[in-house]
Design a protein around this motif. Structure first.
Motif, PDB file in Angstrom:
ATOM      1  N   PHE A 109     -31.236  23.559 -24.388  1.00  0.00           N
ATOM      2  CA  PHE A 109     -32.596  23.144 -24.910  1.00  0.00           C
ATOM      3  C   PHE A 109     -32.646  21.671 -24.547  1.00  0.00           C
ATOM      4  O   PHE A 109     -33.650  20.773 -24.576  1.00  0.00           O
ATOM      5  N   LEU A 110     -32.509  21.264 -25.863  1.00  0.00           N
ATOM      6  CA  LEU A 110     -31.819  19.979 -26.610  1.00  0.00           C
ATOM      7  C   LEU A 110     -31.979  18.876 -25.988  1.00  0.00           C
ATOM      8  O   LEU A 110     -32.209  17.801 -24.927  1.00  0.00           O
ATOM      9  N   LEU A 111     -30.352  19.456 -25.246  1.00  0.00           N
ATOM     10  CA  LEU A 111     -29.727  18.634 -24.466  1.00  0.00           C
ATOM     11  C   LEU A 111     -30.002  18.329 -22.681  1.00  0.00           C
ATOM     12  O   LEU A 111     -30.646  16.861 -22.260  1.00  0.00           O
ATOM     13  N   SER A 112     -31.149  19.226 -22.315  1.00  0.00           N
ATOM     14  CA  SER A 112     -31.727  19.468 -21.253  1.00  0.00           C
ATOM     15  C   SER A 112     -33.053  18.531 -20.982  1.00  0.00           C
ATOM     16  O   SER A 112     -32.840  17.537 -20.537  1.00  0.00           O
ATOM     17  N   ASP A 113     -33.643  18.449 -22.114  1.00  0.00           N
ATOM     18  CA  ASP A 113     -35.295  17.923 -23.017  1.00  0.00           C
ATOM     19  C   ASP A 113     -34.966  16.215 -23.273  1.00  0.00           C
ATOM     20  O   ASP A 113     -35.677  15.440 -22.355  1.00  0.00           O
ATOM     21  N   THR A 114     -33.697  16.648 -24.104  1.00  0.00           N
ATOM     22  CA  THR A 114     -33.275  15.001 -23.594  1.00  0.00           C
ATOM     23  C   THR A 114     -33.002  14.209 -22.657  1.00  0.00           C
ATOM     24  O   THR A 114     -33.280  12.927 -22.644  1.00  0.00           O
ATOM     25  N   SER A 115     -32.196  14.706 -22.165  1.00  0.00           N
ATOM     26  CA  SER A 115     -32.238  14.198 -20.475  1.00  0.00           C
ATOM     27  C   SER A 115     -32.846  14.059 -19.210  1.00  0.00           C
ATOM     28  O   SER A 115     -33.404  13.271 -18.855  1.00  0.00           O
ATOM     29  N   ARG A 116     -34.246  14.732 -19.681  1.00  0.00           N
ATOM     30  CA  ARG A 116     -35.624  14.678 -18.530  1.00  0.00           C
ATOM     31  C   ARG A 116     -36.218  13.197 -19.452  1.00  0.00           C
ATOM     32  O   ARG A 116     -36.797  12.589 -18.437  1.00  0.00           O
ATOM     33  N   LEU A 117     -36.205  12.951 -20.531  1.00  0.00           N
ATOM     34  CA  LEU A 117     -37.303  11.788 -21.466  1.00  0.00           C
ATOM     35  C   LEU A 117     -36.552  10.861 -21.431  1.00  0.00           C
ATOM     36  O   LEU A 117     -37.343   9.863 -20.727  1.00  0.00           O
ATOM     37  N   LEU A 118     -35.342  10.593 -21.069  1.00  0.00           N
ATOM     38  CA  LEU A 118     -34.353   9.682 -20.773  1.00  0.00           C
ATOM     39  C   LEU A 118     -34.810   9.185 -19.158  1.00  0.00           C
ATOM     40  O   LEU A 118     -34.532   7.829 -18.712  1.00  0.00           O
ATOM     41  N   ARG A 119     -34.769  10.558 -18.453  1.00  0.00           N
ATOM     42  CA  ARG A 119     -35.209   9.246 -17.132  1.00  0.00           C
ATOM     43  C   ARG A 119     -36.405   9.365 -16.618  1.00  0.00           C
ATOM     44  O   ARG A 119     -36.920   8.736 -16.500  1.00  0.00           O
ATOM     45  N   ARG A 120     -37.436  10.018 -17.774  1.00  0.00           N
ATOM     46  CA  ARG A 120     -38.647   9.310 -17.456  1.00  0.00           C
ATOM     47  C   ARG A 120     -39.318   8.164 -18.134  1.00  0.00           C
ATOM     48  O   ARG A 120     -39.746   7.386 -17.112  1.00  0.00           O
ATOM     49  N   ARG A 121     -38.346   7.799 -18.920  1.00  0.00           N
ATOM     50  CA  ARG A 121     -38.796   6.345 -19.886  1.00  0.00           C
ATOM     51  C   ARG A 121     -37.965   5.442 -18.499  1.00  0.00           C
ATOM     52  O   ARG A 121     -38.712   4.367 -18.878  1.00  0.00           O
ATOM     53  N   PHE A 122     -37.064   5.685 -18.597  1.00  0.00           N
ATOM     54  CA  PHE A 122     -35.844   4.758 -17.037  1.00  0.00           C
ATOM     55  C   PHE A 122     -36.995   4.797 -15.600  1.00  0.00           C
ATOM     56  O   PHE A 122     -37.330   3.470 -15.730  1.00  0.00           O
ATOM     57  N   ASP A 123     -37.657   5.493 -15.470  1.00  0.00           N
ATOM     58  CA  ASP A 123     -38.712   5.507 -14.643  1.00  0.00           C
ATOM     59  C   ASP A 123     -39.594   5.015 -14.518  1.00  0.00           C
ATOM     60  O   ASP A 123     -40.149   4.138 -13.959  1.00  0.00           O
ATOM     61  N   GLN A 124     -40.381   4.316 -15.863  1.00  0.00           N
ATOM     62  CA  GLN A 124     -41.582   4.012 -15.663  1.00  0.00           C
ATOM     63  C   GLN A 124     -41.158   2.862 -15.686  1.00  0.00           C
ATOM     64  O   GLN A 124     -41.835   1.596 -15.766  1.00  0.00           O
ATOM     65  N   TYR A 125     -40.122   2.302 -16.651  1.00  0.00           N
ATOM     66  CA  TYR A 125     -39.863   0.703 -16.649  1.00  0.00           C
ATOM     67  C   TYR A 125     -39.192  -0.055 -14.941  1.00  0.00           C
ATOM     68  O   TYR A 125     -39.476  -0.842 -14.905  1.00  0.00           O
ATOM     69  N   ALA A 126     -38.918   1.000 -14.928  1.00  0.00           N
ATOM     70  CA  ALA A 126     -38.281   0.366 -12.741  1.00  0.00           C
ATOM     71  C   ALA A 126     -38.470   0.965 -12.589  1.00  0.00           C
ATOM     72  O   ALA A 126     -38.836  -0.522 -11.307  1.00  0.00           O
ATOM     73  N   ARG A 127     -40.100   1.413 -12.533  1.00  0.00           N
ATOM     74  CA  ARG A 127     -41.542   1.060 -11.370  1.00  0.00           C
ATOM     75  C   ARG A 127     -41.730  -0.111 -11.519  1.00  0.00           C
ATOM     76  O   ARG A 127     -42.452  -0.806 -10.820  1.00  0.00           O
ATOM     77  N   ALA A 128     -41.508  -1.034 -12.470  1.00  0.00           N
ATOM     78  CA  ALA A 128     -42.383  -2.093 -12.643  1.00  0.00           C
ATOM     79  C   ALA A 128     -41.415  -3.749 -11.897  1.00  0.00           C
ATOM     80  O   ALA A 128     -41.942  -4.343 -11.513  1.00  0.00           O
ATOM     81  N   ILE A 129     -40.415  -3.286 -11.309  1.00  0.00           N
ATOM     82  CA  ILE A 129     -39.596  -3.762 -10.745  1.00  0.00           C
ATOM     83  C   ILE A 129     -38.662  -2.966  -9.662  1.00  0.00           C
ATOM     84  O   ILE A 129     -38.316  -3.606  -8.092  1.00  0.00           O
ATOM     85  N   GLY A 130     -40.179  -2.365  -8.729  1.00  0.00           N
ATOM     86  CA  GLY A 130     -40.249  -1.397  -7.563  1.00  0.00           C
ATOM     87  C   GLY A 130     -38.766  -0.746  -7.286  1.00  0.00           C
ATOM     88  O   GLY A 130     -38.729  -0.714  -6.053  1.00  0.00           O
ATOM     89  N   VAL A 131     -38.126  -0.241  -7.942  1.00  0.00           N
ATOM     90  CA  VAL A 131     -37.188  -0.129  -7.708  1.00  0.00           C
ATOM     91  C   VAL A 131     -37.290   1.988  -8.315  1.00  0.00           C
ATOM     92  O   VAL A 131     -38.060   2.378  -9.445  1.00  0.00           O
ATOM     93  N   THR A 132     -36.524   2.894  -7.220  1.00  0.00           N
ATOM     94  CA  THR A 132     -36.961   4.545  -8.082  1.00  0.00           C
ATOM     95  C   THR A 132     -35.639   4.584  -8.840  1.00  0.00           C
ATOM     96  O   THR A 132     -34.587   4.173  -8.345  1.00  0.00           O
ATOM     97  N   ARG A 133     -35.088   5.974  -9.774  1.00  0.00           N
ATOM     98  CA  ARG A 133     -33.873   6.743 -10.426  1.00  0.00           C
ATOM     99  C   ARG A 133     -32.896   6.620  -9.004  1.00  0.00           C
ATOM    100  O   ARG A 133     -31.923   6.458  -9.202  1.00  0.00           O
ATOM    101  N   PRO A 134     -33.530   7.808  -8.158  1.00  0.00           N
ATOM    102  CA  PRO A 134     -32.831   7.648  -7.204  1.00  0.00           C
ATOM    103  C   PRO A 134     -32.067   6.223  -6.334  1.00  0.00           C
ATOM    104  O   PRO A 134     -30.861   6.546  -6.162  1.00  0.00           O
TER     105      PRO A 134
END
Length: 151
Positions: free
Chosen positions: A7-32
């Motif tokens: 669970f810890l590994l999965s949740d950490t991965s989810r939070l990393l993806r969410r934080r990346f998405d927050q910053y990437a939106r500012a430059i108009g890029v999605t994680r995929p």
């Protein structure tokens, strides 16, 4: 422990993806999109099938993503000289600075995630995660299923 560690590994991965998405939106890029561009930066000249296999996505899903990236002038499809039905994929000059920005975002997210861990702790974490990845990258000796004993 295995449930809580999983669970810890999965949740950490989810939070990393969410934080990346927050910053990437500012430059108009999605994680995929970032995943496709980053993989392509390592595999330039590959065909769509090879890239889809690498990303573990369906070819049709990747094709749609590549269409959007090509429309944005970030990816170029070139005819494969050995197979007239296939296309080789390349980054455009416009994609390279964007990829550099995305790497900076990735570094920023990791710096935030690893705050409070000194260098030895970071090295130990990286080594442990690398070992886990290696363990899971190899095929199990059997079919991987737990077999029920019958008596």
């Amino acid at each position: 422990m295995s449930d809580s560690l999983g669970f810890l590994l999965s949740d950490t991965s989810r939070l990393l993806r969410r934080r990346f998405d927050q910053y990437a939106r500012a430059i108009g890029v999605t994680r995929p999109q970032w995943q496709v561009l980053f993989a392509l930066s390592r595999l330039e000249g590959t065909n769509q099938g090879g890239l889809a296999d690498h990303l573990e996505v369906e070819a049709i899903t990747l094709c749609r993503m590549l269409d959007r990236l090509q429309d944005a002038d970030l990816v170029e499809r070139r005819a494969d000289p050995t197979d007239r039905r296939a296309w080789r994929l390349f980054l455009t000059d416009k994609a390279r600075p964007l990829l550099a920005n995305m790497r900076e975002i990735g570094d920023r997210v990791l710096d935030e995630a690893l705050a409070g861990l000194d260098a030895p702790a970071r090295d130990a974490l990286a080594a442990s995660l690398g070992r886990i990845r290696l363990n899971l990258s190899t095929r199990p000796s059997d079919d991987g299923a737990l077999k029920k004993e019958t008596r």
